[in-house]
Design a protein around this motif. Structure first.
Motif, short mmCIF file in Angstrom:
data_model
loop_
_atom_site.label_atom_id
_atom_site.label_comp_id
_atom_site.label_asym_id
_atom_site.label_seq_id
_atom_site.Cartn_x
_atom_site.Cartn_y
_atom_site.Cartn_z
N ALA A 52 20.18 33.20 54.92
CA ALA A 52 20.69 33.95 53.78
C ALA A 52 22.07 33.46 53.35
N ALA A 53 22.90 33.05 54.33
CA ALA A 53 24.25 32.59 54.00
C ALA A 53 24.30 31.10 53.68
N GLY A 54 23.22 30.39 53.99
CA GLY A 54 23.20 28.94 53.74
C GLY A 54 24.10 28.19 54.70
N ILE A 55 24.18 28.67 55.96
CA ILE A 55 25.03 28.00 56.96
C ILE A 55 24.18 27.67 58.18
N THR A 56 24.81 26.95 59.12
CA THR A 56 24.09 26.58 60.34
C THR A 56 23.93 27.81 61.25
N LEU A 57 22.98 27.68 62.18
CA LEU A 57 22.75 28.76 63.15
C LEU A 57 24.01 29.03 63.96
#
Length: 191
Positions: free
Chosen positions: A166-171
């Motif tokens: 949802a945030a478009g970031i890495t795990l």
């Protein structure tokens, strides 16, 4: 009120409040008790005959109607024991409460039946937890619980994957952000 008095006297019956499903049985037991008492006090043959008709009518109800609750079961059991043990001591125990053990010293099956009556009447006296009361208890517990319990200390794998996507970031970044958010939340609640 002792459990043996739940159905014993008409006064105890009105205090116990018969459930609608078994009200007829409880009233029949009360009528039976009253009619038997009148028979013992009858001074005129017609009155004795009327009392006998009432005893018979109440007995027919107690014998023919099914019980649906512990109150109804206890009324029927008391009636049955009254027919098996008709001594004054047994009658007094059945009507006024108290111990039937002394009246039936020699009959182990009758003692067992008396124990069943007491156990059934204990069910009547047992507190009933209404569904709303249970829900209220759960809500009170949840309101009293420490706030950090409302938020997991570390995110589940599914939370990390959904949050990162949802945030478009890495795990890893989401996991670190979540840990920082938990610590900030703890700090706010401590202040």
């Amino acid at each position: 009120m002792s459990t043996t008095k739940v159905l014993g006297s008409p006064q105890a019956q009105s205090k116990a409040g018969a459930p609608p499903a078994d009200q007829l049985l409880v009233l029949a037991w009360a009528g039976y008790v009253a009619a038997v008492a009148e028979m013992g006090q009858a001074t005129h043959p017609d009155k004795d005959g009327e009392s006998q008709r009432r005893v018979t009518a109440c007995a027919e109800v107690l014998e023919s109607h099914p019980a649906h609750t512990p109150v109804g079961i206890a009324a029927k059991l008391r009636y049955l024991v009254s027919g098996i043990h008709d001594s004054p001591a047994a009658w007094k125990a059945l009507v006024e409460g108290g111990s039937l053990q002394d009246a039936i010293v020699d009959d182990s099956r009758a003692k067992a039946l008396w124990d069943v009556i007491s156990e059934v009447e204990a069910l009547v006296m047992a507190p009933v937890v209404e569904p709303d009361a249970f829900a209220d208890t759960v809500a009170a517990f949840e309101n009293a619980a420490p706030e950090p319990l409302c938020m997991p200390q570390s995110p589940t794998d599914a939370m990390v994957q959904a949050g990162a996507a949802a945030a478009g970031i890495t795990l890893k970044r989401f996991a670190n952000a979540y840990a920082a958010a938990v610590e900030a939340f703890k700090g706010e609640r401590a202040a």
